[in-house]
Scaffold this active site. Structure first.
Site, PDB file in Angstrom:
ATOM      1  N   GLY A  20      -3.660  62.286  53.772  1.00 34.97           N
ATOM      2  CA  GLY A  20      -4.365  61.059  54.124  1.00 34.97           C
ATOM      3  C   GLY A  20      -5.829  61.276  54.449  1.00 34.97           C
ATOM      4  CE1 TYR A 143      -2.378  53.713  64.754  1.00 36.25           C
ATOM      5  CE2 TYR A 143      -2.886  51.371  64.553  1.00 36.25           C
ATOM      6  CZ  TYR A 143      -3.189  52.690  64.283  1.00 36.25           C
ATOM      7  OH  TYR A 143      -4.312  52.992  63.539  1.00 36.25           O
TER       8      TYR A 143
END
Length: 242
Positions: A20, A143
């Site tokens: 990523g 998150y």
């Protein structure tokens, strides 16, 4: 203020470098002629460029963090990229604790461990955050909470480390096409384009970096936003009686 070749010849540590944005940042730093790139990883990792050194680095493991810090001869740029993002509904407190352990306390622990190196080099900390730091994403509340806390940490470190000559940047990214966001059916920026924008922002001294088309909407008004004005006012408290 840093210049566009600020990575050239420098030593960079990227956490969460397996894939990523982390992997893209490793490659972008190499493209900009970094002298050495340390890739913090949890899974086996090899890179064809001999300037890359893999470090076993789980940001929730204090022994690994200290071992990684001790292995460095010097450090100019720390990129706290390692992160956790899992869909939840805030019914399980363990899920919130997991996110905080990685996204908040992991960022804090790695930064503190390598701070002597960054102080010596008058270096740079780059914290990978999210637009969720400013407005919670209700399908990923744990998150979002952890990234909001990490944004506050970033602002605090920026103020406290300035006297040591250490610069601290917040990357407030929108959706990026990584494993974390694979289940979100929305437009996403590529990791490579985000990595380039991050290092461009660091090079010109942007305290907050908006590295993709979604987050870039916030960039124009950010310097005069209430959040930024309040941050400057709060930072001024350090100059008063203590």
């Amino acid at each position: 203020m840093a210049t566009q070749d600020s990575i050239t010849g420098r030593t960079v540590l990227v956490t969460g470098a397996n894939r990523g944005i982390g992997r893209a940042l490793v490659d972008e730093a190499l493209r900009r002629d970094a002298g050495r790139v340390y890739a913090g990883i949890r899974q086996p990792f090899t890179h064809p460029d001999n300037r890359v050194t893999a470090l076993s680095l789980d940001v929730t493991d204090h022994a690994q963090i200290q071992a990684a810090a001790d292995s460095l001869d010097s450090l100019d740029v720390l990129v706290n990229n390692a992160g956790l993002a899992i869909f939840d509904d805030l019914t399980d407190p363990a899920m919130l604790k997991r996110h905080l352990a990685v996204n908040l306390f992991g960022t804090y622990a790695v930064t503190q461990a390598v701070l002597p190196h960054l102080t010596a080099s008058h270096g740079t900390v780059v914290n990978l955050l999210s637009t969720a730091s400013m407005s919670s994403v209700p399908v990923m509340p744990a998150y979002s909470i952890s990234k909001a806390a990490a944004f506050s940490l970033t602002q605090a470190l920026r103020a406290l480390l300035a006297e040591r000559g250490v610069r601290v940047h917040a990357v407030l990214a929108g959706p990026v096409d990584t494993d974390m966001s694979r289940d979100l059916n929305i437009p996403k920026a590529s990791p490579a384009s985000v990595a380039q924008a991050i290092l461009d922002g660091v090079a010109v001294g942007q305290e907050e970096i908006f590295p993709d088309p979604v987050s870039a909407i916030l960039a124009a008004d950010w310097p005069t936003s209430p959040v930024k004005i309040l941050e400057r006012e709060n930072t001024a408290l350090l100059a008063g009686p203590r």
